[in-house]
Design a protein around this motif. Structure first.
Motif, mmCIF file in Angstrom:
data_model
loop_
_atom_site.group_PDB
_atom_site.id
_atom_site.type_symbol
_atom_site.label_atom_id
_atom_site.label_comp_id
_atom_site.label_asym_id
_atom_site.label_seq_id
_atom_site.Cartn_x
_atom_site.Cartn_y
_atom_site.Cartn_z
ATOM 1 N N GLY A 284 -118.720 -9.328 -36.487
ATOM 2 C CA GLY A 284 -119.080 -9.203 -37.898
ATOM 3 C C GLY A 284 -119.598 -10.508 -38.464
ATOM 4 N N LEU A 285 -118.974 -11.629 -38.071
ATOM 5 C CA LEU A 285 -119.426 -12.950 -38.510
ATOM 6 C C LEU A 285 -120.854 -13.222 -38.040
ATOM 7 N N ALA A 286 -121.123 -12.874 -36.777
ATOM 8 C CA ALA A 286 -122.462 -13.107 -36.229
ATOM 9 C C ALA A 286 -123.509 -12.324 -37.014
ATOM 10 N N LEU A 287 -123.181 -11.064 -37.357
ATOM 11 C CA LEU A 287 -124.123 -10.228 -38.104
ATOM 12 C C LEU A 287 -124.380 -10.788 -39.499
ATOM 13 N N ILE A 288 -123.296 -11.081 -40.243
ATOM 14 C CA ILE A 288 -123.443 -11.565 -41.619
ATOM 15 C C ILE A 288 -124.152 -12.917 -41.636
ATOM 16 N N SER A 289 -123.777 -13.808 -40.703
ATOM 17 C CA SER A 289 -124.401 -15.129 -40.651
ATOM 18 C C SER A 289 -125.886 -15.018 -40.352
ATOM 19 N N ASP A 290 -126.246 -14.115 -39.443
ATOM 20 C CA ASP A 290 -127.645 -13.932 -39.074
ATOM 21 C C ASP A 290 -128.454 -13.443 -40.273
ATOM 22 N N ILE A 291 -127.921 -12.469 -40.995
ATOM 23 C CA ILE A 291 -128.625 -11.943 -42.163
ATOM 24 C C ILE A 291 -128.770 -13.023 -43.230
ATOM 25 N N CYS A 292 -127.693 -13.782 -43.472
ATOM 26 C CA CYS A 292 -127.732 -14.817 -44.510
ATOM 27 C C CYS A 292 -128.727 -15.924 -44.156
ATOM 28 N N LEU A 293 -128.754 -16.332 -42.892
ATOM 29 C CA LEU A 293 -129.715 -17.358 -42.482
ATOM 30 C C LEU A 293 -131.139 -16.842 -42.622
ATOM 31 N N GLY A 294 -131.379 -15.610 -42.164
ATOM 32 C CA GLY A 294 -132.714 -15.041 -42.264
ATOM 33 C C GLY A 294 -133.178 -14.926 -43.700
ATOM 34 N N MET A 295 -132.289 -14.461 -44.580
ATOM 35 C CA MET A 295 -132.639 -14.321 -45.986
ATOM 36 C C MET A 295 -132.860 -15.686 -46.633
ATOM 37 N N PHE A 296 -132.004 -16.659 -46.290
ATOM 38 C CA PHE A 296 -132.155 -17.996 -46.875
ATOM 39 C C PHE A 296 -133.504 -18.607 -46.513
ATOM 40 N N LEU A 297 -133.848 -18.563 -45.244
ATOM 41 C CA LEU A 297 -135.091 -19.187 -44.806
ATOM 42 C C LEU A 297 -136.305 -18.445 -45.358
ATOM 43 N N THR A 298 -136.222 -17.120 -45.408
ATOM 44 C CA THR A 298 -137.308 -16.339 -46.005
ATOM 45 C C THR A 298 -137.519 -16.735 -47.454
ATOM 46 N N MET A 299 -136.417 -16.842 -48.204
ATOM 47 C CA MET A 299 -136.507 -17.183 -49.623
ATOM 48 C C MET A 299 -136.945 -18.629 -49.816
ATOM 49 N N ALA A 300 -136.556 -19.516 -48.891
ATOM 50 C CA ALA A 300 -137.001 -20.905 -48.984
ATOM 51 C C ALA A 300 -138.515 -20.997 -48.873
ATOM 52 N N LEU A 301 -139.095 -20.218 -47.963
ATOM 53 C CA LEU A 301 -140.546 -20.215 -47.804
ATOM 54 C C LEU A 301 -141.236 -19.501 -48.970
ATOM 55 N N MET A 302 -140.586 -18.468 -49.518
ATOM 56 C CA MET A 302 -141.135 -17.799 -50.697
ATOM 57 C C MET A 302 -141.278 -18.767 -51.871
ATOM 58 N N GLY A 303 -140.363 -19.730 -51.934
ATOM 59 C CA GLY A 303 -140.360 -20.661 -53.064
ATOM 60 C C GLY A 303 -141.361 -21.795 -52.960
ATOM 61 N N LEU A 304 -142.047 -21.919 -51.829
ATOM 62 C CA LEU A 304 -143.018 -22.993 -51.673
ATOM 63 C C LEU A 304 -144.257 -22.724 -52.530
ATOM 64 N N GLN A 305 -144.720 -23.753 -53.222
ATOM 65 C CA GLN A 305 -145.871 -23.633 -54.114
ATOM 66 C C GLN A 305 -146.993 -24.527 -53.587
ATOM 67 N N LEU A 306 -147.921 -23.920 -52.862
ATOM 68 C CA LEU A 306 -148.977 -24.682 -52.204
ATOM 69 C C LEU A 306 -149.861 -25.438 -53.188
ATOM 70 N N TRP A 307 -149.947 -24.939 -54.441
ATOM 71 C CA TRP A 307 -150.802 -25.614 -55.409
ATOM 72 C C TRP A 307 -150.245 -26.989 -55.814
ATOM 73 N N ALA A 308 -148.972 -27.250 -55.490
ATOM 74 C CA ALA A 308 -148.385 -28.552 -55.817
ATOM 75 C C ALA A 308 -148.954 -29.672 -54.939
ATOM 76 N N LEU A 309 -149.685 -29.295 -53.886
ATOM 77 C CA LEU A 309 -150.273 -30.300 -52.992
ATOM 78 C C LEU A 309 -151.497 -30.977 -53.597
ATOM 79 N N LYS A 310 -152.026 -30.412 -54.671
ATOM 80 C CA LYS A 310 -153.253 -30.920 -55.267
ATOM 81 C C LYS A 310 -153.094 -32.389 -55.664
ATOM 82 N N GLY A 311 -154.030 -33.204 -55.253
ATOM 83 C CA GLY A 311 -154.048 -34.606 -55.647
ATOM 84 C C GLY A 311 -153.460 -35.555 -54.626
#
Length: 405
Positions: A284-311
């Motif tokens: 159960g720990l392996a399953l929950i940890s896997d889902i949480c890591l996957g969701m965290f990393l997905t959301m971390a990439l969702m939050g990236l704002q490429l337009w901030a690179l300007k300049g």
């Protein structure tokens, strides 16, 4: 045409992250190249989202902002799960390798900063601005970047420190998600390493795991959830107590430490009959940890704002190209050799690529992708989070203070 902003609330953002994780897993299963190079599944869906919202901004003048507050809680669950699967015997075996990895990481931080300062000097900038595309944003991540920006602005007069540091951490995170798997795959082929083929993974389930060995139990998942919550509560307490002593640690380090404490006191706390159910609880720990890591990393990439690179794109991009070369060479020729030149070392090298350019969570995601393909590497999953999430932050702060004088 003025830029409009579209704010996406937390529930919709969370739901979208689930869909993107499905997309990443489906594409990884369909394309063998993604598996053979051990590209983390969350990276595929999350990066696609990053590209889409970037195109919406550039073509439609619409800035999409996701509410990702739940992301931090997912990270705590993930590290608590690692701690709850860590036995003292494994920790003791990791003693000397842990110190070696810490020494290698400290040396790399100095080299990384020297490279960044050199490129900044070539671009006609204050050499200390190169630290912002060195260990400040890469090893340190966005949290360390935001903590150091006021000092760089007020004391050093680098007024675009926020833009440089944010761009460095943003691009570094993307590269870190991609670089770890290919490094491990190269080491496996080049040195003809023998995989462990151990399907008892610290995070997730192996691609070739026997379904009879990974069957989940209702009470096992429920007990895992209970122990994870207890670890989070204990972790909050540990973090506050250590904070009173002047030692301020990230919350996820407290969760990791609490999980280790609980795991190694369970035999004393639980009757023998309950202890027999621990195997199902770890599934159960392996399953929950896997889902949480996957969701965290997905959301971390969702939050990236490429337009901030300007300049600052030219300077940051040029520096990161060289930082990637430095990371690859250092990992293949130094880290792998000093960490034992075996399968565990190859998995650890995948993690080091994540630490050097992204974050501890990225490092573990890289290692998780490799172990799904080749089998468990238990010691690496203890050493890398402890070095990347605890010790390295202390060393990094000292090095930044010294080199920014």
């Amino acid at each position: 045409m003025p830029v409009s902003t579209l704010n996406v609330d937390s529930f919709v953002s969370f739901t979208l992250a689930i869909l993107l994780l499905f997309v990443g897993k489906e594409l990884t299963q369909r394309f063998a190249g993604l598996r053979s190079y051990s590209i983390p599944e969350p990276v595929v869906g999350g990066f696609l989202c990053t590209l889409v919202i970037g195109l919406v901004y550039w073509l439609g003048n619409v800035k999409i902002i996701f509410d990702l507050h739940i992301r931090d809680l997912l990270l705590l669950y993930f590290f608590a799960g690692i701690g709850l699967k860590s036995e003292v015997s494994t920790l003791l075996k990791g003693g000397r390798p842990l110190m070696v990895l810490l020494a290698l990481s400290a040396t790399f931080i100095v080299l990384q900063n020297m490279l960044g300062m050199g490129v900044a000097n070539i671009f006609g900038l204050d050499p200390r601005a190169g630290l912002l595309v060195g260990s400040v944003s890469l090893v340190g991540g966005i949290g360390t970047t935001l903590a150091w920006v006021p000092d760089f602005v007020e004391r050093l007069g680098i007024h675009n420190a926020l833009e440089i540091g944010t761009a460095g951490s943003m691009l570094g995170l993307i590269i870190a998600c991609i670089i770890g798997g290919p490094i491990a795959s190269y080491l496996m082929r080049e040195h003809k390493l023998t995989p462990s083929h151990d399907t008892r993974l610290d995070i997730g389930v192996a691609h070739n795991a026997d379904s009879s060995e990974t069957r989940l139990d209702y009470y096992g998942v429920l007990r895992a959830w209970l122990w994870l919550n207890l670890a989070l509560l204990l972790g909050q307490g540990l973090t506050r107590v250590l904070g009173y002593t002047g030692l301020n640690l990230p919350d996820f380090v407290g969760s990791l430490m609490a999980g280790i404490v609980l795991r190694n006191t369970l035999p004393l706390l639980l009757p023998k009959q309950s202890a027999r159910n621990w195997k199902k609880t770890t599934q159960g720990l392996a399953l929950i940890s896997d889902i949480c890591l996957g969701m965290f990393l997905t959301m971390a990439l969702m939050g990236l704002q490429l337009w901030a690179l300007k300049g600052v794109f030219s300077f940051v991009f040029a520096t990161l190209v060289l930082q990637v070369v430095l990371t690859v060479v250092y990992t293949l020729w130094i880290v792998f050799r000093f960490m034992g030149k075996d399968y565990e070392a190859a998995v650890l090298c995948a993690g080091f690529g994540g630490i050097a350019l992204g974050s501890t969570s990225t490092a573990v995601a890289n290692m998780s992708a490799v172990t799904r393909q080749y089998g468990a590497a238990h010691r690496a999953f203890i050493i890398v989070p402890l070095v990347g999430g605890f010790f390295i932050d202390l060393v990094n702060a000292l090095v930044i203070s010294w080199m920014s004088r």
